[in-house]
Design an enzyme around this catalytic site. Structure first.
Site, mmCIF file in Angstrom:
data_model
loop_
_atom_site.group_PDB
_atom_site.id
_atom_site.type_symbol
_atom_site.label_atom_id
_atom_site.label_comp_id
_atom_site.label_asym_id
_atom_site.label_seq_id
_atom_site.Cartn_x
_atom_site.Cartn_y
_atom_site.Cartn_z
ATOM 1 N N HIS A 36 -3.714 8.557 42.618
ATOM 2 C CA HIS A 36 -3.624 8.456 41.161
ATOM 3 C C HIS A 36 -3.512 7.002 40.661
ATOM 4 C CE1 HIS A 36 -3.054 12.622 41.815
ATOM 5 N NE2 HIS A 36 -1.748 12.617 41.995
ATOM 6 N N ARG A 65 -4.957 34.476 54.437
ATOM 7 C CA ARG A 65 -4.720 35.340 55.607
ATOM 8 C C ARG A 65 -4.144 36.700 55.240
ATOM 9 N NH1 ARG A 65 -3.751 32.265 61.047
ATOM 10 N NH2 ARG A 65 -3.807 34.422 61.678
ATOM 11 N N ASP A 125 -8.921 14.406 41.997
ATOM 12 C CA ASP A 125 -7.722 13.642 41.677
ATOM 13 C C ASP A 125 -7.404 14.097 40.260
ATOM 14 O OD1 ASP A 125 -5.979 11.746 40.529
ATOM 15 O OD2 ASP A 125 -6.460 10.371 42.150
ATOM 16 N N HIS A 126 -6.410 14.943 40.111
ATOM 17 C CA HIS A 126 -6.258 15.595 38.807
ATOM 18 C C HIS A 126 -5.939 14.610 37.688
ATOM 19 C CE1 HIS A 126 -1.949 15.510 39.721
ATOM 20 N NE2 HIS A 126 -1.713 15.808 38.463
ATOM 21 N N ASP A 153 0.035 28.646 45.577
ATOM 22 C CA ASP A 153 0.659 28.177 44.358
ATOM 23 C C ASP A 153 -0.329 27.483 43.411
ATOM 24 O OD1 ASP A 153 3.133 27.918 43.104
ATOM 25 O OD2 ASP A 153 3.030 25.748 43.473
HETATM 26 C C1 BG6 Z 1 0.631 15.328 42.603
HETATM 27 C C2 BG6 Z 1 1.729 14.979 43.545
HETATM 28 O O1 BG6 Z 1 -0.587 14.805 43.044
HETATM 29 O O2 BG6 Z 1 0.941 14.794 41.312
HETATM 30 C C3 BG6 Z 1 3.071 15.474 43.048
HETATM 31 O O3 BG6 Z 1 1.467 15.558 44.827
HETATM 32 C C4 BG6 Z 1 3.323 14.977 41.646
HETATM 33 O O4 BG6 Z 1 4.122 15.057 43.901
HETATM 34 C C5 BG6 Z 1 2.131 15.280 40.755
HETATM 35 O O5 BG6 Z 1 4.471 15.622 41.168
HETATM 36 C C6 BG6 Z 1 2.301 14.648 39.380
HETATM 37 O O6 BG6 Z 1 1.312 15.138 38.543
HETATM 38 P P1 BG6 Z 1 1.539 15.229 36.986
HETATM 39 O O7 BG6 Z 1 0.244 15.704 36.437
HETATM 40 O O8 BG6 Z 1 2.662 16.204 36.768
HETATM 41 O O9 BG6 Z 1 1.920 13.852 36.543
#
Ligand code: BG6
Length: 494
Positions: free
Chosen positions: A241, A47, A178-179, A17
């Site tokens: 985060h 896989r 860490d996005h 995903d």
């Molecule tokens: C992810 C979490 O790191 O961040 C999710 O695993 C969460 O549960 C998501 O929904 C939130 O990210 P954003 O960018 O939509 O605020």
């Protein structure tokens, strides 16, 4: 100088995903902008037995809403190759090696490799070990390992994982994603602080009363119940985060805005976060779990315990709020409040910085205290800033009113700005690790979170304790009220 980068991306979890939702679209955007041109290739592994053609169709589909034209999408996807792979089977790495070497020559990649682990952390150790043992790490170019969260379940497991990875990769080759650190407005925290002396000179306990951080989500756990039920909001959001945002807000000015200098300051800030005593946890941390919606029956929202792959008596928290104290010269006495949760009133991330009140109210406000000045950093979906100031009400007398100076970036500007993943992948191609988390940050964050987790695991709670669509349990309001504050952002009260 050309901005074109070259390298071979090997994506473990190429059918997953994350790859489809984030990685392929981000790579495409970099392609569209000319950061990736001819000299790049992608190997997707998982896989499943897929052919290159099928894989390319999946890639094209994942970018269909952002493509310039179908031909452009096809051209982009022609750089993608699929290799069915069992991460524990040594021979599969030999096949991968052959393909990597072939693509290296074909696309003139100069031995530059990025290994993206977009799959369960259980396999991070074995993959990195095999990459080294089976010689997939080159000696001619750069080798970088990109890892998705969660990085461990607690400090001990994170340490084991880190040791496994470090046996094959140096710390400076490891890019822990860490996005949130890729988000435009999170990166803007440093600009607003260090680009404005007016603000930075007030950025301390003399002028700031409290800081409030909200990461609200309106969705529930959707189809991620299986993962989420073993994680909970504490591990899912606070360990990474939120503590990362706090470290950026709290750190001392670095001598340069470069990775090494910024990390040094972030680590110092995180180390100054006060560790709670077990018996203090209930005073400082609030947990919640969503139940069904009370006020929007037509939407028929389930409670968390009715979600797929969630235990009927689950004790997992989908909400956490807390008060964090930082014991250093700059921040002593200033609470950093945070809250995050699923199924809250609104999706929105913002930081409210509440300044101290004037020492004496000279105005005619019917004995009401003057509202505090508040600087708000809107992280998402709105991006921008606002500052609330008290000014004289037009007319007779000397009463005041609060005005909001506000700048919100236009939808057009934010649509054209680089997406978090796009930025992070580009940083990684450039070898810039500023917006990735260092092991010391991960370790320090886990030590803080583990104390809370251990304490919570000992006490059974009466869940659910907040309705879908609310702003979490009532106790999270009390957390501030008992200190004489209240949440500045109340989307449920409008
Ligand atoms: C992810 C979490 O790191 O961040 C999710 O695993 C969460 O549960 C998501 O929904 C939130 O990210 P954003 O960018 O939509 O605020």
């Amino acid at each position: 100088m050309s901005k074109e980068k070259n390298g071979l991306f090997t994506i473990f979890g190429g059918t997953g995903d994350l790859a489809k939702r984030k990685l392929y679209p981000s790579l495409y955007r970099l392609y569209k902008k000319g950061y990736l041109k001819e000299k790049f290739a992608v190997i997707g592994t998982a896989r499943r037995e897929w052919t290159d053609d099928f894989y390319r169709e999946v890639v094209v589909e994942s970018i269909q809403n952002i493509t310039e034209s179908h031909e452009h999408a096809i051209e982009f996807a022609s750089h993608f190759y699929y290799q069915s792979h069992n991460v524990t089977d040594i021979e599969h790495y030999d096949t991968l090696k052959k393909l990597s070497e072939k693509l290296d020559k074909q696309y003139q990649l100069e031995g530059n490799r990025l290994f993206y682990l977009a799959m369960s952390p259980n396999f991070f150790g074995v993959i990195s070990q095999n990459l080294k043992d089976r010689d997939l790490i080159t000696t001619t170019g750069f080798n970088r390992l990109i890892i998705e969260k969660p990085f461990g379940q607690d400090f001990e497991s994170a340490l084991v994982l880190n040791n496994q990875i470090r046996a094959s990769f140096e710390e400076n080759q490891i890019y822990r994603i860490d996005h949130y650190l890729g988000k435009e407005m999170v990166q803007n925290i440093s600009a607003i602080r260090f680009g404005n002396y007016m603000i930075e000179s007030m950025w301390n306990s003399r002028y700031i009363d409290n800081i409030q951080i909200t990461l609200g989500e309106s969705l529930g756990v959707e189809e991620r119940g299986g993962y989420y039920d073993t994680s909970g909001a504490l591990r899912d959001m606070l360990q990474n985060h939120i503590l990362q945002i706090i470290s950026l807000l709290a750190m001392e000015p670095p001598t340069r805005l470069k990775d090494k200098e910024i990390r040094t300051e972030k680590i110092k800030a995180l180390k100054a976060v006060r560790l709670l005593e077990p018996d203090e946890v209930s005073d400082y941390m609030i947990r919640g779990q969503y139940g069904p919606s009370h006020n929007d029956i037509s939407k028929n929202l389930n409670g968390y315990r009715e979600e797929m792959n969630v235990a009927l008596d689950s004790q997992t928290e989908t909400f956490v709020a807390g008060k964090i104290m930082i014991d250093n010269f700059r921040w002593t006495g200033v609470p950093f409040y945070f809250r995050t949760g699923k199924r809250l009133t609104k999706k929105g991330t913002q930081i409210d910085i509440e300044f101290k009140n004037v020492p004496l109210n000279l105005f005619d406000n019917n004995d009401e205290p003057l509202p505090a000045n508040v600087l708000t950093i809107y992280i998402q979906p709105t991006e921008g800033f606002s500052l609330e100031l008290n000014t004289k009400k037009i007319g007779l007398g000397l009463a005041t009113e609060t005005l909001q100076l506000e700048h919100k970036y236009s939808a057009e500007t934010t649509a054209n700005s680089l997406e978090a993943y796009e930025k992070l992948i580009l940083d990684c191609l450039n070898g810039d690790s500023t917006n990735f988390t260092h092991w010391d940050e991960v370790a320090t964050s886990w030590k803080f979170v583990d104390i809370i987790r251990n304490q919570w695991d000992k006490e059974k709670v009466d869940f659910p304790n907040y309705a879908s669509g609310s702003m979490g349990p009532i106790d999270s309001e009390q957390l501030l009220i008992k200190d004489g504050f209240k949440w500045h952002w109340c989307p449920n009260k409008k």
